[in-house]
Design a protein around this motif. Structure first.
Motif, PDB file in Angstrom:
ATOM      1  N   THR A  85     -14.618  13.446  63.182  1.00 28.82           N
ATOM      2  CA  THR A  85     -15.460  13.384  61.983  1.00 28.82           C
ATOM      3  C   THR A  85     -14.909  14.368  60.957  1.00 28.82           C
ATOM      4  OG1 THR A  85     -17.422  12.806  63.274  1.00 28.82           O
ATOM      5  CG2 THR A  85     -17.787  13.661  61.053  1.00 28.82           C
ATOM      6  N   GLU A  98     -17.522   7.037  52.356  1.00 28.64           N
ATOM      7  CA  GLU A  98     -16.606   6.830  53.475  1.00 28.64           C
ATOM      8  C   GLU A  98     -15.331   6.164  52.961  1.00 28.64           C
ATOM      9  OE1 GLU A  98     -18.473   4.733  56.722  1.00 28.64           O
ATOM     10  OE2 GLU A  98     -20.414   5.602  56.202  1.00 28.64           O
ATOM     11  N   TYR A 100     -11.690   4.628  54.310  1.00 28.61           N
ATOM     12  CA  TYR A 100     -10.878   4.192  55.446  1.00 28.61           C
ATOM     13  C   TYR A 100      -9.488   3.851  54.912  1.00 28.61           C
ATOM     14  CZ  TYR A 100     -15.436   3.599  57.735  1.00 28.61           C
ATOM     15  OH  TYR A 100     -16.697   3.797  58.247  1.00 28.61           O
ATOM     16  N   VAL A 133     -11.632   8.417  57.362  1.00 28.37           N
ATOM     17  CA  VAL A 133     -11.292   7.805  58.651  1.00 28.37           C
ATOM     18  C   VAL A 133      -9.884   7.234  58.537  1.00 28.37           C
ATOM     19  CG1 VAL A 133     -11.930   6.122  60.412  1.00 28.37           C
ATOM     20  CG2 VAL A 133     -13.723   7.200  59.032  1.00 28.37           C
ATOM     21  N   ALA A 227     -11.171   5.710  66.544  1.00 25.02           N
ATOM     22  CA  ALA A 227     -12.457   5.708  65.834  1.00 25.02           C
ATOM     23  C   ALA A 227     -12.451   4.656  64.727  1.00 25.02           C
ATOM     24  CB  ALA A 227     -12.732   7.095  65.249  1.00 25.02           C
ATOM     25  N   PHE A 228     -11.307   4.509  64.058  1.00 24.85           N
ATOM     26  CA  PHE A 228     -11.198   3.457  63.044  1.00 24.85           C
ATOM     27  C   PHE A 228     -11.350   2.083  63.696  1.00 24.85           C
ATOM     28  CE2 PHE A 228      -8.697   0.156  61.042  1.00 24.85           C
ATOM     29  CZ  PHE A 228      -9.160   0.174  59.732  1.00 24.85           C
ATOM     30  N   GLU A 230     -12.879   1.262  66.289  1.00 20.08           N
ATOM     31  CA  GLU A 230     -14.246   1.035  66.749  1.00 20.08           C
ATOM     32  C   GLU A 230     -15.247   0.903  65.598  1.00 20.08           C
ATOM     33  OE1 GLU A 230     -14.850   4.422  69.210  1.00 20.08           O
ATOM     34  OE2 GLU A 230     -13.405   3.779  70.742  1.00 20.08           O
ATOM     35  N   SER A 231     -14.808   1.167  64.362  1.00 18.56           N
ATOM     36  CA  SER A 231     -15.722   1.160  63.217  1.00 18.56           C
ATOM     37  C   SER A 231     -16.096  -0.247  62.765  1.00 18.56           C
ATOM     38  CB  SER A 231     -15.088   1.907  62.038  1.00 18.56           C
ATOM     39  OG  SER A 231     -14.003   1.156  61.491  1.00 18.56           O
ATOM     40  N   VAL A 233     -14.292  -1.906  60.703  1.00 16.80           N
ATOM     41  CA  VAL A 233     -13.592  -2.130  59.433  1.00 16.80           C
ATOM     42  C   VAL A 233     -12.305  -2.907  59.718  1.00 16.80           C
ATOM     43  CG1 VAL A 233     -12.354  -0.994  57.550  1.00 16.80           C
ATOM     44  CG2 VAL A 233     -14.567  -0.113  58.306  1.00 16.80           C
ATOM     45  N   LYS A 240     -17.171   2.843  51.540  1.00 16.28           N
ATOM     46  CA  LYS A 240     -18.578   2.594  51.838  1.00 16.28           C
ATOM     47  C   LYS A 240     -19.435   3.752  51.344  1.00 16.28           C
ATOM     48  CE  LYS A 240     -18.075  -0.191  56.082  1.00 16.28           C
ATOM     49  NZ  LYS A 240     -18.516  -0.294  57.498  1.00 16.28           N
TER      50      LYS A 240
END
Length: 271
Positions: A85, A98, A100, A133, A227-228, A230-231, A233, A240
C-alpha cells in the motif's frame, strides 16, 4: 635362375604382401575406432548441450524465484501486507486518487507527460492523496524484465522519500527517458541509475544505488505486481476516485489531457 630359387622368391613376395595387408588392415581398424570414438564424444557433447539448454530453459528466472520468497523487504513510506500500500500526500486530504501504471506502458507515459505535473500540484495543494499500484504485465506481453526492474527501482526511490518517488516516476515516464514499449531498457540497472541522475534526491545517493543494483526491493515489486493482478484492473493507466473510474467524457478511456482530467476529476471531488 633355378626353379627352386624362383619359387622361394615368389613365396617371399607373397609373405611380404600378406604382412603389408595385415598392417594396412590394422591401420584401417584403428582409424575406424578413432572416428567412432570422436563421433561418440561429439554426440555426447551435442546431447549434453541440448540437455543443458533444456535445463536452463526450465530453470526458474530470478523474478520467478523472488516471487515465491516469503521474506519481503518493503521500502520505507509504505503500509499494509508486504508494504504494497503506497499512499503519497497530505494526511488531511479526504480524497484518494488511485493510479494503476506499468512502467513500460506508452499510454502511461502519455498520461504522465501531459497530466503528471497537474496531479503533483494537486497533491501538494492537498486536494487528494495518491494511492499508487504498480503493474508488470508488459514484461509478459512483450517479453523482458523492465517493468519489474523499474518497479523495484521505484521502491528504492520511495525508500528515500515520497517526493523522490514521485519525481523519479515522472522521470521514468518523461519523453527524455521513456523507451519504446518494445525496447526493454528498464531491465538494465545502469539505465535506471542514469534516469535517477536527473532527480536531485537520488543523484549520487549511495543507498539508492546499492538498493537498485542489489535488487533490495525485487521481492516487494513482485508482491506489488500481484496486488495489481488481484485488483481486477485490466489495463494501464487506470484512475479511480472512491473506487469509481475516472475516464475521458463519453468514453471508457483514461483522461490523457489536463482538460479531460479536470473534467473527470471535478465532479469526483464533489461526490
Amino acid at each position: 635362375m633355378s626353379a627352386r630359387n624362383s619359387q622361394a622368391n615368389k613365396a617371399a613376395a607373397r609373405e611380404r604382401l600378406r604382412i603389408e595387408r595385415e598392417r594396412q588392415a590394422k591401420k584401417d581398424k584403428a582409424r575406424r575406432q578413432v572416428i567412432v570414438a570422436v563421433s561418440a564424444v561429439a554426440a555426447l557433447a551435442v546431447a549434453g548441450g541440448i540437455g543443458y539448454a533444456v535445463v536452463q530453459a526450465n530453470k526458474p528466472s530470478h523474478w520467478e524465484a523472488v516471487a515465491k520468497e516469503s521474506k519481503v523487504t518493503a521500502p520505507k513510506n509504505t503500509e499494509g501486507t508486504n508494504g504494497t500500500t503506497v499512499v503519497v500526500g497530505k494526511p488531511a486530504a479526504k480524497k484518494t486518487l488511485e493510479i494503476y501504471e506499468d512502467s513500460r506502458c506508452p499510454v502511461c507515459a502519455t498520461f504522465e507527460q501531459q497530466v503528471g505535473s497537474t496531479v503533483e500540484k494537486d497533491v501538494e495543494a492537498g486536494k487528494y492523496k495518491i494511492k499508487y499500484v504498480g503493474a508488470t504485465f508488459i514484461d509478459n506481453v512483450d517479453q523482458g524484465e523492465g517493468s519489474k526492474n523499474a518497479l523495484s527501482a521505484l521502491g528504492a526511490a520511495l525508500n528515500v522519500s515520497p517526493e523522490a518517488f514521485l519525481t523519479y516516476k515522472s522521470a521514468l515516464y518523461s519523453a527524455q527517458f521513456h523507451p519504446e514499449e518494445s525496447q526493454d531498457k528498464f531491465a538494465k540497472d545502469s539505465y535506471l541509475l542514469e534516469v535517477a541522475d536527473s532527480v536531485p534526491a537520488l543523484k549520487g545517493n549511495a543507498e539508492f544505488k546499492k538498493n537498485v543494483e542489489n535488487g533490495t526491493f525485487d521481492a516487494w515489486a513482485m508482491k506489488m505486481s500481484a496486488a495489481f493482478d488481484e485488483s481486477g484492473v485490466k489495463g494501464t493507466p487506470t484512475l479511480k476516485m472512491d473506487g469509481k473510474a475516472l475516464t475521458a467524457a463519453g468514453s471508457d478511456n483514461p483522461p490523457l489531457t489536463v482538460e479531460e482530467f479536470n473534467a473527470a476529476l471535478t465532479p469526483a471531488l464533489k461526490g
